[in-house]
Design a protein around this motif. Structure first.
Motif, PDB file in Angstrom:
ATOM      1  N   GLN A  31       0.829  -1.273   0.006  1.00 58.95           N
ATOM      2  CA  GLN A  31      -0.127  -0.011  -0.112  1.00 58.95           C
ATOM      3  C   GLN A  31       0.967   1.235   0.049  1.00 58.95           C
ATOM      4  OE1 GLN A  31      -3.710  -0.792   0.316  1.00 58.95           O
ATOM      5  NE2 GLN A  31      -2.672  -2.458  -0.481  1.00 58.95           N
ATOM      6  N   SER A  32       0.520   2.452  -1.068  1.00 60.24           N
ATOM      7  CA  SER A  32       1.601   3.381  -1.044  1.00 60.24           C
ATOM      8  C   SER A  32       1.339   4.383   0.045  1.00 60.24           C
ATOM      9  CB  SER A  32       0.976   4.084  -2.491  1.00 60.24           C
ATOM     10  OG  SER A  32      -0.331   4.411  -2.364  1.00 60.24           O
ATOM     11  N   ASP A  33       0.437   4.173   0.889  1.00 57.34           N
ATOM     12  CA  ASP A  33       0.390   5.268   1.966  1.00 57.34           C
ATOM     13  C   ASP A  33       1.060   4.668   3.139  1.00 57.34           C
ATOM     14  OD1 ASP A  33      -1.600   3.015   2.707  1.00 57.34           O
ATOM     15  OD2 ASP A  33      -3.297   4.666   2.850  1.00 57.34           O
ATOM     16  N   GLY A  34       1.776   3.408   3.371  1.00 57.06           N
ATOM     17  CA  GLY A  34       1.961   2.990   4.450  1.00 57.06           C
ATOM     18  C   GLY A  34       1.328   1.947   5.365  1.00 57.06           C
ATOM     19  N   HIS A  35      -0.145   1.683   4.805  1.00 59.97           N
ATOM     20  CA  HIS A  35      -0.794   0.965   5.516  1.00 59.97           C
ATOM     21  C   HIS A  35      -0.359  -0.518   5.308  1.00 59.97           C
ATOM     22  CE1 HIS A  35      -4.519  -1.579   6.075  1.00 59.97           C
ATOM     23  NE2 HIS A  35      -5.011  -0.714   6.534  1.00 59.97           N
ATOM     24  N   ALA A  36      -0.612  -1.325   6.154  1.00 59.67           N
ATOM     25  CA  ALA A  36      -0.342  -2.804   5.767  1.00 59.67           C
ATOM     26  C   ALA A  36      -0.678  -3.296   4.772  1.00 59.67           C
ATOM     27  CB  ALA A  36      -1.145  -3.679   7.107  1.00 59.67           C
ATOM     28  N   ALA A  37       0.222  -4.393   3.996  1.00 62.02           N
ATOM     29  CA  ALA A  37      -0.109  -4.870   2.616  1.00 62.02           C
ATOM     30  C   ALA A  37      -1.394  -5.762   2.691  1.00 62.02           C
ATOM     31  CB  ALA A  37       1.239  -5.579   2.347  1.00 62.02           C
ATOM     32  N   MET A  38      -1.949  -6.002   1.525  1.00 58.00           N
ATOM     33  CA  MET A  38      -2.961  -6.792   1.338  1.00 58.00           C
ATOM     34  C   MET A  38      -2.646  -8.045   1.193  1.00 58.00           C
ATOM     35  SD  MET A  38      -6.438  -6.220  -1.137  1.00 58.00           S
ATOM     36  CE  MET A  38      -7.976  -6.974  -0.633  1.00 58.00           C
ATOM     37  N   VAL A  39      -3.320  -9.046   1.706  1.00 63.56           N
ATOM     38  CA  VAL A  39      -3.124 -10.428   1.810  1.00 63.56           C
ATOM     39  C   VAL A  39      -4.055 -11.120   0.851  1.00 63.56           C
ATOM     40  CG1 VAL A  39      -3.182 -12.437   3.210  1.00 63.56           C
ATOM     41  CG2 VAL A  39      -1.924 -10.648   4.102  1.00 63.56           C
ATOM     42  N   GLY A  40      -5.462 -10.891   1.135  1.00 57.95           N
ATOM     43  CA  GLY A  40      -6.454 -11.718   0.047  1.00 57.95           C
ATOM     44  C   GLY A  40      -8.072 -11.010   0.717  1.00 57.95           C
ATOM     45  N   TYR A  41      -8.848 -11.742   0.374  1.00 59.17           N
ATOM     46  CA  TYR A  41     -10.033 -11.552   0.770  1.00 59.17           C
ATOM     47  C   TYR A  41     -10.927 -12.601   1.489  1.00 59.17           C
ATOM     48  CZ  TYR A  41     -10.334  -8.156  -3.049  1.00 59.17           C
ATOM     49  OH  TYR A  41     -10.022  -6.831  -3.372  1.00 59.17           O
ATOM     50  N   ALA A  42     -11.608 -12.389   2.573  1.00 57.44           N
ATOM     51  CA  ALA A  42     -12.294 -13.109   3.559  1.00 57.44           C
ATOM     52  C   ALA A  42     -13.550 -13.565   2.514  1.00 57.44           C
ATOM     53  CB  ALA A  42     -12.797 -12.517   4.746  1.00 57.44           C
ATOM     54  N   ASP A  80     -16.731 -12.922   3.039  1.00 59.85           N
ATOM     55  CA  ASP A  80     -17.684 -12.087   3.172  1.00 59.85           C
ATOM     56  C   ASP A  80     -17.522 -10.991   2.328  1.00 59.85           C
ATOM     57  OD1 ASP A  80     -15.632 -10.847   4.636  1.00 59.85           O
ATOM     58  OD2 ASP A  80     -16.886 -10.522   6.454  1.00 59.85           O
ATOM     59  N   GLY A  81     -16.294 -11.052   1.682  1.00 61.23           N
ATOM     60  CA  GLY A  81     -15.927 -10.034   0.657  1.00 61.23           C
ATOM     61  C   GLY A  81     -14.964  -8.755   1.160  1.00 61.23           C
ATOM     62  N   PHE A  82     -14.849  -8.938   2.513  1.00 58.30           N
ATOM     63  CA  PHE A  82     -14.037  -7.713   2.987  1.00 58.30           C
ATOM     64  C   PHE A  82     -12.481  -8.313   3.078  1.00 58.30           C
ATOM     65  CE2 PHE A  82     -17.861  -6.750   5.994  1.00 58.30           C
ATOM     66  CZ  PHE A  82     -17.957  -5.651   5.252  1.00 58.30           C
ATOM     67  N   GLY A  83     -11.476  -7.244   2.722  1.00 56.57           N
ATOM     68  CA  GLY A  83     -10.291  -7.573   2.328  1.00 56.57           C
ATOM     69  C   GLY A  83      -9.545  -7.806   3.884  1.00 56.57           C
ATOM     70  N   ILE A  84      -8.615  -8.733   3.445  1.00 52.13           N
ATOM     71  CA  ILE A  84      -7.437  -9.023   4.676  1.00 52.13           C
ATOM     72  C   ILE A  84      -6.171  -8.418   4.361  1.00 52.13           C
ATOM     73  CG2 ILE A  84      -6.591 -10.930   5.990  1.00 52.13           C
ATOM     74  CD1 ILE A  84      -8.975 -12.672   5.083  1.00 52.13           C
ATOM     75  N   PHE A  85      -5.620  -7.789   5.401  1.00 47.75           N
ATOM     76  CA  PHE A  85      -4.493  -7.097   5.358  1.00 47.75           C
ATOM     77  C   PHE A  85      -3.318  -7.794   6.297  1.00 47.75           C
ATOM     78  CE2 PHE A  85      -7.281  -4.411   3.056  1.00 47.75           C
ATOM     79  CZ  PHE A  85      -6.777  -3.654   2.125  1.00 47.75           C
ATOM     80  N   ALA A  86      -2.147  -7.536   6.106  1.00 47.29           N
ATOM     81  CA  ALA A  86      -1.188  -8.059   7.056  1.00 47.29           C
ATOM     82  C   ALA A  86      -1.541  -7.245   8.478  1.00 47.29           C
ATOM     83  CB  ALA A  86       0.128  -7.675   6.626  1.00 47.29           C
ATOM     84  N   MET A  87      -1.057  -7.765   9.522  1.00 48.96           N
ATOM     85  CA  MET A  87      -1.167  -7.263  10.846  1.00 48.96           C
ATOM     86  C   MET A  87      -0.515  -5.909  11.060  1.00 48.96           C
ATOM     87  SD  MET A  87      -0.145  -9.047  14.654  1.00 48.96           S
ATOM     88  CE  MET A  87       1.584  -8.856  14.510  1.00 48.96           C
ATOM     89  N   LEU A  88       0.802  -5.758  10.336  1.00 45.18           N
ATOM     90  CA  LEU A  88       1.752  -4.722  10.760  1.00 45.18           C
ATOM     91  C   LEU A  88       1.760  -3.667   9.594  1.00 45.18           C
ATOM     92  CD1 LEU A  88       4.371  -6.288  12.652  1.00 45.18           C
ATOM     93  CD2 LEU A  88       2.319  -5.443  13.714  1.00 45.18           C
ATOM     94  N   GLY A  89       1.729  -2.434   9.810  1.00 46.64           N
ATOM     95  CA  GLY A  89       1.877  -1.290   8.766  1.00 46.64           C
ATOM     96  C   GLY A  89       3.391  -0.980   8.782  1.00 46.64           C
ATOM     97  N   SER A  90       3.702  -0.004   7.601  1.00 49.70           N
ATOM     98  CA  SER A  90       5.018   0.265   7.573  1.00 49.70           C
ATOM     99  C   SER A  90       5.973   0.730   8.674  1.00 49.70           C
ATOM    100  CB  SER A  90       5.198   1.308   6.460  1.00 49.70           C
ATOM    101  OG  SER A  90       4.263   2.261   6.789  1.00 49.70           O
ATOM    102  N   ASN A  91       5.076   1.311   9.591  1.00 48.41           N
ATOM    103  CA  ASN A  91       5.733   1.749  10.869  1.00 48.41           C
ATOM    104  C   ASN A  91       5.830   0.471  11.891  1.00 48.41           C
ATOM    105  OD1 ASN A  91       3.003   1.262  11.554  1.00 48.41           O
ATOM    106  ND2 ASN A  91       2.531   3.366  12.351  1.00 48.41           N
ATOM    107  N   ASN A  92       5.566  -0.680  11.634  1.00 44.22           N
ATOM    108  CA  ASN A  92       5.804  -1.980  12.247  1.00 44.22           C
ATOM    109  C   ASN A  92       4.867  -2.006  13.333  1.00 44.22           C
ATOM    110  OD1 ASN A  92       7.127  -4.236  11.957  1.00 44.22           O
ATOM    111  ND2 ASN A  92       8.343  -3.752  13.918  1.00 44.22           N
TER     112      ASN A  92
END
Length: 321
Positions: free
Chosen positions: A255-266, A268-280
């Motif tokens: 993600q270009s804004d430092g948000h955690a990277a995307m992993v996939g979809y649950a 129910d259609g909602f996105g699943i992202f990694a636990m940690l963002g660029s700030n760890n």
């Protein structure tokens, strides 16, 4: 309340990579204090090249609340499109961390399955019955045939394969098991959170199933270690290769804004992202499902740590039946 949904849908979409963002804006047209909630639709272009075995199509589907809606039918390859499947079990009691995978049992630890780990199992689980190696040779007992995989990679482990490190080859399932899933194009928030149960919970963008928590109690009761590779995945003859945790290998959408990277979809259609963002750091406002709202991504989940043997805590939305 009257709502308007604006978004994109697709029929017969192939799996070529594209960066198009798809979202629906739900607008209250009746309230004098109009509010806007961003609902991000499933974006079929987020999947990695090679993750799918056929073009994504759309079809009518019924949600868990009984409503009819439009779903994507997504058929994944069942093998990771972006990384090699790693090693699982150590060969000997002198093997180091580079020569084997990992183990986690939901108790907050991730273990490298080294030779020392194999030696230390009686102390780790306070049970002297653990003996996963031949004392005369130092060789670890490994399920290295189709028959032994079939007998051990299951909750009811055959007695002859107790005290084994369990691993299966992707070749036993012809390089991967393709599976089709229905996911609502536009997620629908449920009136109350729904349990994820003991079924798969979603799909990674690299074409791998995000599985339910591993049945570690059954595994340990048979004196087996169902080894994972360093990507927190392993193989059985029913599901093929699948993940039981988010270890970084499925983070394919930075993600270009430092948000955690995307992993996939649950499912129910909602996105699943990694636990940690660029700030760890992990978000501090996650709900019981491990999700929260954001203006850019709408409601979305953040995967748990690998040591927790899970991805999300529950479904915030309705799943397709």
């Amino acid at each position: 309340m009257s709502v308007t949904a604006i978004g994109l849908s697709a029929c017969g979409i192939n799996n070529d990579k594209n960066t198009t963002e798809t979202e629906a804006i739900i607008i209250d047209n009746t309230s004098p204090n109009t509010t806007t909630t961003t609902v991000i639709e499933v974006d079929p272009f987020n999947f990695e090249g090679g993750a799918l075995v056929s073009a994504i199509t759309t079809q009518l589907c019924t949600l868990s609340n009984g409503d009819e809606t439009s779903c994507y039918k997504i058929e994944i390859a069942g093998a990771p499109a972006n990384h090699e499947i790693g090693t699982f079990c150590p060969n000997t009691i002198t093997s180091n961390a580079d020569e084997a995978g990992i183990w986690f049992d939901g108790n907050g630890e991730v273990y490298d399955i080294t030779g020392d780990f194999i030696l230390n199992l009686p102390a780790l689980y306070n049970d002297s019955h653990w003996q996963l190696y031949d004392e005369s040779t130092g060789q670890v007992n490994i399920t290295n045939t189709y028959a032994s995989c079939d007998g051990a990679a299951r909750p009811n482990v055959e007695e002859q394969y107790q005290n084994h490190c369990v691993e299966c080859s992707i070749e036993y399932v012809n390089g991967g098991i393709s599976q089709s899933f229905l996911i609502p194009i536009t997620p629908v928030t449920a009136n109350q959170a729904n349990s994820v149960g003991r079924s798969n919970i979603g799909i990674a963008l690299n074409g791998v199933v995000l599985a339910a928590p591993a049945p570690v109690d059954a595994i340990l009761s048979a004196y087996t270690i169902a080894a994972f590779d360093d990507c927190a995945g392993h193989i059985n003859l029913n599901e093929g290769y699948h993940y039981h945790g988010e270890a970084g290998c499925s983070q394919t959408q930075a993600q270009s804004d430092g948000h955690a990277a995307m992993v996939g979809y649950a499912f129910d259609g909602f996105g699943i992202f990694a636990m940690l963002g660029s700030n760890n750091t992990e978000p501090t406002d996650l709900d019981e499902c491990r999700g929260h709202y954001g203006d850019t991504r709408g409601y979305h989940y953040h995967a748990a740590s690998v040591s927790e043997n899970m991805f999300i805590g529950c479904y915030k939305g309705e799943t397709a039946q």
